[in-house]
Write a protein that holds these residues in place. Structure first.
Motif, PDB file in Angstrom:
ATOM      1  N   GLY A  38     -78.805 -45.696  -9.607  1.00 43.05           N
ATOM      2  CA  GLY A  38     -78.072 -45.748 -10.865  1.00 43.05           C
ATOM      3  C   GLY A  38     -78.919 -45.738 -12.111  1.00 43.05           C
ATOM      4  N   VAL A  39     -80.236 -45.534 -11.952  1.00 45.10           N
ATOM      5  CA  VAL A  39     -81.120 -45.425 -13.112  1.00 45.10           C
ATOM      6  C   VAL A  39     -80.739 -44.182 -13.923  1.00 45.10           C
ATOM      7  CG1 VAL A  39     -83.502 -44.809 -13.716  1.00 45.10           C
ATOM      8  CG2 VAL A  39     -83.050 -46.740 -12.183  1.00 45.10           C
ATOM      9  N   ASP A  40     -80.837 -44.279 -15.242  1.00 45.17           N
ATOM     10  CA  ASP A  40     -80.442 -43.173 -16.113  1.00 45.17           C
ATOM     11  C   ASP A  40     -81.541 -42.144 -16.339  1.00 45.17           C
ATOM     12  OD1 ASP A  40     -77.666 -44.090 -17.182  1.00 45.17           O
ATOM     13  OD2 ASP A  40     -78.942 -45.859 -17.326  1.00 45.17           O
ATOM     14  N   GLY A  41     -82.809 -42.611 -16.349  1.00 44.57           N
ATOM     15  CA  GLY A  41     -83.905 -41.691 -16.616  1.00 44.57           C
ATOM     16  C   GLY A  41     -85.215 -42.227 -16.091  1.00 44.57           C
ATOM     17  N   VAL A  42     -86.188 -41.332 -15.983  1.00 45.60           N
ATOM     18  CA  VAL A  42     -87.544 -41.737 -15.601  1.00 45.60           C
ATOM     19  C   VAL A  42     -88.547 -41.062 -16.528  1.00 45.60           C
ATOM     20  CG1 VAL A  42     -86.973 -42.148 -13.173  1.00 45.60           C
ATOM     21  CG2 VAL A  42     -87.848 -39.900 -13.865  1.00 45.60           C
ATOM     22  N   PHE A  43     -89.601 -41.782 -16.832  1.00 49.66           N
ATOM     23  CA  PHE A  43     -90.751 -41.224 -17.530  1.00 49.66           C
ATOM     24  C   PHE A  43     -91.722 -40.720 -16.474  1.00 49.66           C
ATOM     25  CE2 PHE A  43     -88.898 -44.449 -20.211  1.00 49.66           C
ATOM     26  CZ  PHE A  43     -88.888 -43.866 -21.469  1.00 49.66           C
ATOM     27  N   THR A  44     -92.238 -39.502 -16.675  1.00 50.19           N
ATOM     28  CA  THR A  44     -93.103 -38.915 -15.669  1.00 50.19           C
ATOM     29  C   THR A  44     -94.173 -38.032 -16.299  1.00 50.19           C
ATOM     30  OG1 THR A  44     -93.148 -37.572 -13.632  1.00 50.19           O
ATOM     31  CG2 THR A  44     -91.518 -36.962 -15.318  1.00 50.19           C
ATOM     32  N   ASP A  45     -95.327 -37.986 -15.636  1.00 46.89           N
ATOM     33  CA  ASP A  45     -96.410 -37.097 -16.049  1.00 46.89           C
ATOM     34  C   ASP A  45     -96.272 -35.710 -15.430  1.00 46.89           C
ATOM     35  OD1 ASP A  45     -97.704 -39.250 -17.418  1.00 46.89           O
ATOM     36  OD2 ASP A  45     -98.538 -39.940 -15.516  1.00 46.89           O
ATOM     37  N   ILE A  46     -95.314 -35.558 -14.502  1.00 49.95           N
ATOM     38  CA  ILE A  46     -95.208 -34.309 -13.726  1.00 49.95           C
ATOM     39  C   ILE A  46     -93.809 -33.712 -13.841  1.00 49.95           C
ATOM     40  CG2 ILE A  46     -97.068 -34.898 -12.122  1.00 49.95           C
ATOM     41  CD1 ILE A  46     -94.771 -35.648 -10.090  1.00 49.95           C
ATOM     42  N   ALA A  47     -93.247 -33.725 -15.041  1.00 52.40           N
ATOM     43  CA  ALA A  47     -91.874 -33.229 -15.220  1.00 52.40           C
ATOM     44  C   ALA A  47     -91.718 -31.796 -14.734  1.00 52.40           C
ATOM     45  CB  ALA A  47     -91.478 -33.341 -16.689  1.00 52.40           C
ATOM     46  N   HIS A  48     -92.783 -30.988 -14.830  1.00 55.40           N
ATOM     47  CA  HIS A  48     -92.711 -29.586 -14.408  1.00 55.40           C
ATOM     48  C   HIS A  48     -92.494 -29.442 -12.912  1.00 55.40           C
ATOM     49  CE1 HIS A  48     -96.844 -30.906 -13.920  1.00 55.40           C
ATOM     50  NE2 HIS A  48     -97.080 -29.888 -13.110  1.00 55.40           N
ATOM     51  N   ARG A  49     -92.791 -30.474 -12.125  1.00 54.05           N
ATOM     52  CA  ARG A  49     -92.656 -30.399 -10.677  1.00 54.05           C
ATOM     53  C   ARG A  49     -91.275 -30.818 -10.187  1.00 54.05           C
ATOM     54  NH1 ARG A  49     -97.227 -33.748  -7.982  1.00 54.05           N
ATOM     55  NH2 ARG A  49     -95.830 -33.325  -6.230  1.00 54.05           N
ATOM     56  N   PHE A  50     -90.452 -31.333 -11.082  1.00 60.28           N
ATOM     57  CA  PHE A  50     -89.105 -31.733 -10.679  1.00 60.28           C
ATOM     58  C   PHE A  50     -88.225 -30.501 -10.499  1.00 60.28           C
ATOM     59  CE2 PHE A  50     -90.590 -35.823 -11.777  1.00 60.28           C
ATOM     60  CZ  PHE A  50     -89.671 -36.779 -11.334  1.00 60.28           C
ATOM     61  N   PRO A  51     -87.260 -30.563  -9.569  1.00 56.62           N
ATOM     62  CA  PRO A  51     -86.390 -29.405  -9.333  1.00 56.62           C
ATOM     63  C   PRO A  51     -85.480 -29.115 -10.516  1.00 56.62           C
ATOM     64  CG  PRO A  51     -85.689 -31.293  -8.009  1.00 56.62           C
ATOM     65  CD  PRO A  51     -86.993 -31.671  -8.626  1.00 56.62           C
TER      66      PRO A  51
END
Length: 248
Positions: A227-240
């Motif tokens: 149920g988390v709304d968002g995540v901070f990530t260093d690899i956003a380009h790797r997400f589908p």
């Protein structure tokens, strides 16, 4: 909609917290960016995670001892890759211009200014001044680990959504009191030691949850399923693609 925040921009593809890193976001389908802001001796607000130059530039020293003119001589890109030689430390105003041009949304983390409360107070004031240039319609969250500074910001700019950042070690039983004192809409907890029961407590209290810093796709998927709304990530380009803007 599950939200990806490009942590310090596309920080695994370009030097963190530079215009180069933020410029990559739109073309890669990332709508939200996260940046850190601190202040120079002359009141200039700059985009930098650290309060020193040592880790991410070609120089050493404290931001609090610099002026805007000094930025011309600082290289914030050559440490990362030859393609970024000469990349400058951006001012917050420069970043807002880029955000408007690229139609991005922005999470601004106000750093716990090491130069003392007087400079923290000036940082808050100058961030608010700069935010007046942000186009209406752009998403905005202001966050901080310094909850006193965050509460002060919220008092001065009540229309802006704010988020309390918590390290795992500092996320105690008083978390909701802190959130209420800040007038927070979001809680931004550290990923480490975060459990499904904790997420459920945050949600039941009515808060939105964005978790930092999540660089594992399976963990991100688990968090979103909790149920988390968002995540901070260093690899956003790797997400589908389901996490990204369509047609970008």
């Amino acid at each position: 909609m599950k939200t990806l925040f490009a942590h310090r921009g596309m920080s695994s593809l370009a030097p963190e917290n530079t215009l180069a890193a933020f410029s990559l976001c739109r073309q890669l389908g990332i709508q939200w960016i996260e940046c850190d802001v601190d202040i120079l001796a002359d009141g200039t607000v700059v985009v930098s995670h650290d309060d020193t130059l040592d880790r991410c530039t070609d120089q050493s020293g404290n931001l609090a001892e610099l002026t805007k003119a000094d930025l011309n001589d600082i290289d914030a890109g050559s440490w990362f890759h030859d393609d970024f030689i000469g990349e400058p430390i951006p001012t917050f105003e420069q970043l807002i211009t880029l955000v408007n041009q690229h139609e991005l949304n922005i999470n601004v983390e106000i750093k716990s200014c090491s130069a003392g409360w007087a400079m923290t107070d000036k940082l808050i004031a100058n961030v608010i001044t700069a935010l007046a240039q942000l186009d209406t319609g752009r998403g905005l969250i202001v966050s901080s680990f310094n909850h006193l500074a965050l509460a002060e910001f919220k008092c001065r700019r009540p229309q802006t959504s704010v988020a309390c950042l918590f390290e795992a070690a500092s996320l105690g039983d008083d978390w909701e009191s802190v959130m209420q004192a800040c007038g927070a809409d979001y809680i931004h907890p550290e990923d480490q030691h975060l459990t499904q029961a904790m997420v459920a407590r945050f949600k039941s209290a009515g808060y939105k949850i964005n978790v930092y810093t999540v660089n594992d796709l399976a963990r991100a998927n688990q968090l979103f399923n909790w149920g988390v709304d968002g995540v901070f990530t260093d690899i956003a380009h790797r997400f589908p693609s389901k996490y990204k803007l369509r047609g970008k």
